[in-house]
Design an enzyme around this catalytic site. Structure first.
Site, PDB file in Angstrom:
ATOM      1  N   ASN A  19     -22.305  13.136  16.988  1.00  0.00           N
ATOM      2  CA  ASN A  19     -21.569  14.390  16.828  1.00  0.00           C
ATOM      3  C   ASN A  19     -20.068  14.103  17.047  1.00  0.00           C
ATOM      4  OD1 ASN A  19     -20.164  16.776  17.690  1.00  0.00           O
ATOM      5  ND2 ASN A  19     -22.140  17.808  17.795  1.00  0.00           N
ATOM      6  N   HIS A  22     -15.773  16.316  19.106  1.00  0.00           N
ATOM      7  CA  HIS A  22     -14.727  16.160  20.122  1.00  0.00           C
ATOM      8  C   HIS A  22     -13.650  15.152  19.756  1.00  0.00           C
ATOM      9  CE1 HIS A  22     -16.451  19.293  22.323  1.00  0.00           C
ATOM     10  NE2 HIS A  22     -17.627  18.716  22.296  1.00  0.00           N
ATOM     11  N   HIS A  55     -20.302  20.588  14.204  1.00  0.00           N
ATOM     12  CA  HIS A  55     -20.528  22.026  14.374  1.00  0.00           C
ATOM     13  C   HIS A  55     -19.278  22.754  13.887  1.00  0.00           C
ATOM     14  CE1 HIS A  55     -21.763  25.393  17.473  1.00  0.00           C
ATOM     15  NE2 HIS A  55     -21.559  25.870  16.264  1.00  0.00           N
ATOM     16  N   ARG A  57     -17.625  25.812  14.094  1.00  0.00           N
ATOM     17  CA  ARG A  57     -17.740  27.054  14.873  1.00  0.00           C
ATOM     18  C   ARG A  57     -16.961  28.162  14.194  1.00  0.00           C
ATOM     19  NH1 ARG A  57     -19.722  26.036  20.438  1.00  0.00           N
ATOM     20  NH2 ARG A  57     -19.320  28.232  20.760  1.00  0.00           N
ATOM     21  N   ARG A  61     -12.686  25.837  16.530  1.00  0.00           N
ATOM     22  CA  ARG A  61     -11.960  25.216  17.654  1.00  0.00           C
ATOM     23  C   ARG A  61     -11.921  23.693  17.560  1.00  0.00           C
ATOM     24  NH1 ARG A  61     -16.095  26.507  22.592  1.00  0.00           N
ATOM     25  NH2 ARG A  61     -15.836  28.604  21.809  1.00  0.00           N
ATOM     26  N   GLU A  82     -24.193  21.798  11.965  1.00  0.00           N
ATOM     27  CA  GLU A  82     -24.622  22.794  12.954  1.00  0.00           C
ATOM     28  C   GLU A  82     -23.833  24.072  12.732  1.00  0.00           C
ATOM     29  OE1 GLU A  82     -25.412  19.579  16.569  1.00  0.00           O
ATOM     30  OE2 GLU A  82     -23.720  20.975  16.697  1.00  0.00           O
ATOM     31  N   THR A 113     -22.527  24.943  23.381  1.00  0.00           N
ATOM     32  CA  THR A 113     -23.733  25.709  23.056  1.00  0.00           C
ATOM     33  C   THR A 113     -24.632  25.728  24.288  1.00  0.00           C
ATOM     34  OG1 THR A 113     -23.470  24.805  20.849  1.00  0.00           O
ATOM     35  CG2 THR A 113     -25.512  25.986  21.297  1.00  0.00           C
ATOM     36  N   GLU A 163     -34.851  21.215  17.271  1.00  0.00           N
ATOM     37  CA  GLU A 163     -34.135  20.333  18.191  1.00  0.00           C
ATOM     38  C   GLU A 163     -34.190  20.998  19.553  1.00  0.00           C
ATOM     39  OE1 GLU A 163     -30.206  18.981  16.983  1.00  0.00           O
ATOM     40  OE2 GLU A 163     -29.612  18.730  19.094  1.00  0.00           O
ATOM     41  N   HIS A 206     -28.115  17.443  23.464  1.00  0.00           N
ATOM     42  CA  HIS A 206     -27.137  18.199  24.253  1.00  0.00           C
ATOM     43  C   HIS A 206     -26.943  17.590  25.633  1.00  0.00           C
ATOM     44  CE1 HIS A 206     -24.459  21.367  25.578  1.00  0.00           C
ATOM     45  NE2 HIS A 206     -24.332  21.627  24.300  1.00  0.00           N
TER      46      HIS A 206
HETATM   47  N1  PXP Z   1     -27.210  19.300  19.319  1.00  0.00           N
HETATM   48  C1  PXP Z   1     -26.726  20.521  19.068  1.00  0.00           C
HETATM   49  C2  PXP Z   1     -27.572  21.466  18.295  1.00  0.00           C
HETATM   50  C3  PXP Z   1     -25.463  20.907  19.510  1.00  0.00           C
HETATM   51  O1  PXP Z   1     -25.007  22.157  19.263  1.00  0.00           O
HETATM   52  C4  PXP Z   1     -24.661  19.964  20.172  1.00  0.00           C
HETATM   53  C5  PXP Z   1     -23.271  20.321  20.599  1.00  0.00           C
HETATM   54  O2  PXP Z   1     -22.515  20.633  19.471  1.00  0.00           O
HETATM   55  C6  PXP Z   1     -25.189  18.689  20.394  1.00  0.00           C
HETATM   56  C7  PXP Z   1     -26.482  18.382  19.991  1.00  0.00           C
HETATM   57  C8  PXP Z   1     -24.413  17.606  21.080  1.00  0.00           C
HETATM   58  O3  PXP Z   1     -24.188  17.953  22.411  1.00  0.00           O
HETATM   59  P1  PXP Z   1     -23.190  17.075  23.277  1.00  0.00           P
HETATM   60  O4  PXP Z   1     -21.850  17.180  22.635  1.00  0.00           O
HETATM   61  O5  PXP Z   1     -23.260  17.700  24.625  1.00  0.00           O
HETATM   62  O6  PXP Z   1     -23.726  15.666  23.255  1.00  0.00           O
END
Ligand code: PXP
Length: 268
Positions: A19, A22, A55, A57, A61, A82, A113, A163, A206
């Site tokens: 992901n 960030h 994601h 959003r 952001r 996402e 999330t 998930e 997550h």
């Molecule tokens: N899975 C989903 C569905 C999410 O919304 C997120 C955060 O965007 C993640 C995984 C990844 O989470 P993290 O950034 O905490 O590793």
């Protein structure tokens, strides 16, 4: 403590969805172009990422619409988009047609999330979204807590994939709270098995992290504990992975800047 190592044998490893949200957070902190999340996605694939997750959003952001367009153009691994279950997002997804979509809950005030999607509470809306997105050729996953009623609702809504939210487990790991970790892991494992019994693909994600320095460590990492569960087919990991890059990459970054500064006055 090694929570699930006994289950490791004979199962292929889970796929890793990186992901990149960030990287965009860092870029947006200065409003410019660097660091570029698309360049990060390309590096992630070179380094072994199987899927690129992001994601978009509602408040944009981190990832922005133009990032999505550029990812679609540049990437040759599956994109996992996402998004919240809104008309705006469904319309964007139908146009972009990513390979995978993960429907998530979204609240403007939250920093991330925080929980799973309430499929039961908005069953018809989620079911319609699953139908629309399947028609667009996307594999739809629902991001839910390891709650049997929500897992059952996900299957009835027509999602081929779920998930499970690992945030509570990950927080217990950061707290080094063995009892809470064991309880959460049991809940996740039971949820994965229910999902499998209903014919769903079962993913997780997550908050998962690895240790930021070499062993010995008091406990298996949260990423390893979840990855060891044989029912987990894909893991989606972002924040701690980008955070880890700070620790494993900072030494090289400082060396590069230092070398550049020194070279600047020694060039003829
Ligand atoms: N899975 C989903 C569905 C999410 O919304 C997120 C955060 O965007 C993640 C995984 C990844 O989470 P993290 O950034 O905490 O590793």
């Amino acid at each position: 403590m090694n929570f699930a190592a006994t289950q490791l044998t004979s199962h292929p490893a889970a796929l890793l969805g990186v992901n990149i949200d960030h990287v965009a957070t860092l870029r947006n902190a200065r409003g410019g172009r660097f660091p570029d999340p698309v360049a990060a996605a390309q590096l992630a694939v070179e380094a072994g990422a199987d899927i690129i997750t992001f994601h978009l959003r509602e408040d944009r952001r981190h990832i922005r619409d133009e990032d999505v367009e550029r990812l679609k153009e540049a990437m040759h691994v599956p994109l996992n988009f996402e998004a919240a279950v809104t008309d705006e997002m469904l319309g964007i997804i139908e146009r972009v047609r990513p390979e995978h979509v993960c429907l998530v809950p979204e609240r403007r005030q939250e920093v991330t999330t925080e929980g799973g999607l309430d499929v039961l509470g908005q069953f018809e809306r989620v079911k319609d979204a699953c139908t629309r997105l399947a028609a667009a050729g996307c594999r739809v996953s629902l991001f839910i807590g390891a709650d049997p009623a929500q897992i059952d609702a996900a299957a009835r809504a027509g999602a081929p994939c779920i998930e499970l939210h690992t945030g509570a487990f990950a927080n217990a790991w950061w707290d080094q709270d063995s009892a809470a970790m064991a309880a959460e892991l049991d809940r996740i494992r039971a949820g994965l098995r229910i999902g499998r019994s209903l014919g769903l693909q079962t993913n997780a994600g997550h908050g998962l992290a690895v240790w930021d320095r070499p062993a010995p460590h008091p406990m298996q990492s949260s990423a390893a504990a979840i990855a060891a569960l044989p029912e987990v087919e894909e893991l989606h990991i972002g924040h701690a992975l980008v955070g880890h890059a700070v620790f494993v990459g900072l030494r090289q970054a400082i060396a590069d800047f230092k070398a550049e500064i020194v070279r600047a006055r020694t060039r003829d």
